[in-house]
Design a protein around this motif. Structure first.
Motif, mmCIF file in Angstrom:
data_model
loop_
_atom_site.group_PDB
_atom_site.id
_atom_site.type_symbol
_atom_site.label_atom_id
_atom_site.label_comp_id
_atom_site.label_asym_id
_atom_site.label_seq_id
_atom_site.Cartn_x
_atom_site.Cartn_y
_atom_site.Cartn_z
ATOM 1 N N ARG A 175 0.843 -1.186 0.000
ATOM 2 C CA ARG A 175 0.000 0.000 0.000
ATOM 3 C C ARG A 175 0.881 1.241 0.000
ATOM 4 O O ARG A 175 1.872 1.305 0.716
ATOM 5 C CB ARG A 175 -0.869 0.037 1.255
ATOM 6 C CG ARG A 175 -1.863 -1.086 1.370
ATOM 7 C CD ARG A 175 -2.579 -1.001 2.727
ATOM 8 N NE ARG A 175 -3.420 -2.140 2.966
ATOM 9 C CZ ARG A 175 -3.077 -3.188 3.721
ATOM 10 N NH1 ARG A 175 -1.911 -3.227 4.327
ATOM 11 N NH2 ARG A 175 -3.919 -4.183 3.881
ATOM 12 N N GLY A 192 0.268 -5.511 4.060
ATOM 13 C CA GLY A 192 -0.183 -5.474 2.675
ATOM 14 C C GLY A 192 0.906 -5.782 1.669
ATOM 15 O O GLY A 192 0.662 -5.790 0.473
ATOM 16 N N THR A 215 -7.798 -3.556 -4.940
ATOM 17 C CA THR A 215 -8.946 -2.932 -4.264
ATOM 18 C C THR A 215 -8.518 -1.662 -3.546
ATOM 19 O O THR A 215 -9.174 -0.621 -3.672
ATOM 20 C CB THR A 215 -9.580 -3.921 -3.260
ATOM 21 O OG1 THR A 215 -10.031 -5.070 -3.984
ATOM 22 C CG2 THR A 215 -10.734 -3.287 -2.517
ATOM 23 N N TYR A 216 -7.426 -1.709 -2.808
ATOM 24 C CA TYR A 216 -6.930 -0.554 -2.066
ATOM 25 C C TYR A 216 -6.706 0.646 -2.989
ATOM 26 O O TYR A 216 -7.055 1.777 -2.665
ATOM 27 C CB TYR A 216 -5.626 -0.915 -1.347
ATOM 28 C CG TYR A 216 -4.928 0.260 -0.708
ATOM 29 C CD1 TYR A 216 -5.371 0.776 0.508
ATOM 30 C CD2 TYR A 216 -3.833 0.862 -1.324
ATOM 31 C CE1 TYR A 216 -4.734 1.865 1.098
ATOM 32 C CE2 TYR A 216 -3.194 1.943 -0.738
ATOM 33 C CZ TYR A 216 -3.650 2.446 0.468
ATOM 34 O OH TYR A 216 -3.022 3.526 1.040
ATOM 35 N N GLU A 229 3.711 -7.679 -0.605
ATOM 36 C CA GLU A 229 3.870 -8.940 -1.331
ATOM 37 C C GLU A 229 5.214 -8.903 -2.033
ATOM 38 O O GLU A 229 5.526 -7.929 -2.719
ATOM 39 C CB GLU A 229 2.781 -9.097 -2.400
ATOM 40 C CG GLU A 229 1.372 -9.134 -1.862
ATOM 41 C CD GLU A 229 0.968 -10.501 -1.345
ATOM 42 O OE1 GLU A 229 1.607 -11.504 -1.726
ATOM 43 O OE2 GLU A 229 0.004 -10.549 -0.580
ATOM 44 N N SER A 232 -5.210 -9.011 -5.326
ATOM 45 C CA SER A 232 -6.542 -8.390 -5.318
ATOM 46 C C SER A 232 -6.701 -7.365 -4.203
ATOM 47 O O SER A 232 -7.344 -6.333 -4.402
ATOM 48 C CB SER A 232 -7.638 -9.451 -5.233
ATOM 49 O OG SER A 232 -7.533 -10.170 -4.028
ATOM 50 N N HIS A 233 -6.096 -7.609 -3.010
ATOM 51 C CA HIS A 233 -6.253 -6.641 -1.934
ATOM 52 C C HIS A 233 -5.576 -5.312 -2.271
ATOM 53 O O HIS A 233 -6.062 -4.245 -1.881
ATOM 54 C CB HIS A 233 -5.750 -7.195 -0.586
ATOM 55 C CG HIS A 233 -4.274 -7.348 -0.480
ATOM 56 N ND1 HIS A 233 -3.594 -8.435 -0.986
ATOM 57 C CD2 HIS A 233 -3.338 -6.544 0.080
ATOM 58 C CE1 HIS A 233 -2.298 -8.299 -0.736
ATOM 59 N NE2 HIS A 233 -2.121 -7.149 -0.094
ATOM 60 N N LEU A 234 -4.487 -5.351 -3.038
ATOM 61 C CA LEU A 234 -3.833 -4.106 -3.446
ATOM 62 C C LEU A 234 -4.588 -3.437 -4.589
ATOM 63 O O LEU A 234 -4.680 -2.204 -4.640
ATOM 64 C CB LEU A 234 -2.377 -4.356 -3.838
ATOM 65 C CG LEU A 234 -1.450 -4.763 -2.699
ATOM 66 C CD1 LEU A 234 -0.049 -5.071 -3.218
ATOM 67 C CD2 LEU A 234 -1.396 -3.689 -1.622
#
Length: 143
Positions: free
Chosen positions: A34, A75, A95-96, A77, A91-93
């Motif tokens: 992030r 967050g 979305t962020y 990777e 996917s979480h990044l």
């Protein structure tokens, strides 16, 4: 050094191809996490190790430091790009950062930022005039 702005597209699997001029610096591995203003920040592995060492100096008694480290590192990777310079953005990044298809990949010296193109354009529109009007010393000794 990473310089410039590029506009690659994410494919249907959330993969992005880095600009050719960035690939050699990222070939040995990178860390995505992030970033501020809701972008994805990409560090070459060696640069992230330097950043992490600096972060380790923060006092564990500081709630702000603990909060920052938790969000940044949880967050993160570590990734090795494939031979085409392509990485999958988790996917979480995505979305962020609000990444869908159109991206802006910007070089910021020692790291790269990946923005949703519309978000980057809005940010730039909002801050570009302030940059042009800067009359105070932002970085000591630079201007």
């Amino acid at each position: 050094m990473f310089l410039g702005t590029f506009t690659p597209k994410l494919d249907d699997k959330g993969r992005l191809i880095f600009p050719a001029k960035f690939r050699d610096q990222l070939a040995a591995g990178l860390v995505m996490t992030r970033g501020q203003e809701h972008c994805v920040t990409v560090y070459p592995m060696r640069e992230f190790e330097k950043v992490h060492e600096q972060l380790r100096q923060a006092p564990v008694t500081s709630k702000d430091a603990r909060d920052y480290l938790r969000v940044l590192l949880s967050g993160a990777e570590d990734v090795v790009p494939d031979k085409q310079g392509r990485v999958t953005i988790p996917s979480h990044l995505r979305t962020y950062a609000g990444l869908d298809r159109d991206c802006a990949v910007i070089g910021t010296g020692s790291r790269i930022e990946i923005w949703d193109t519309a978000a980057w354009e809005a940010y730039l529109e909002q801050t570009e005039e302030a940059f042009a009007q800067t009359a105070t010393e932002i970085v000591p000794g630079l201007f």
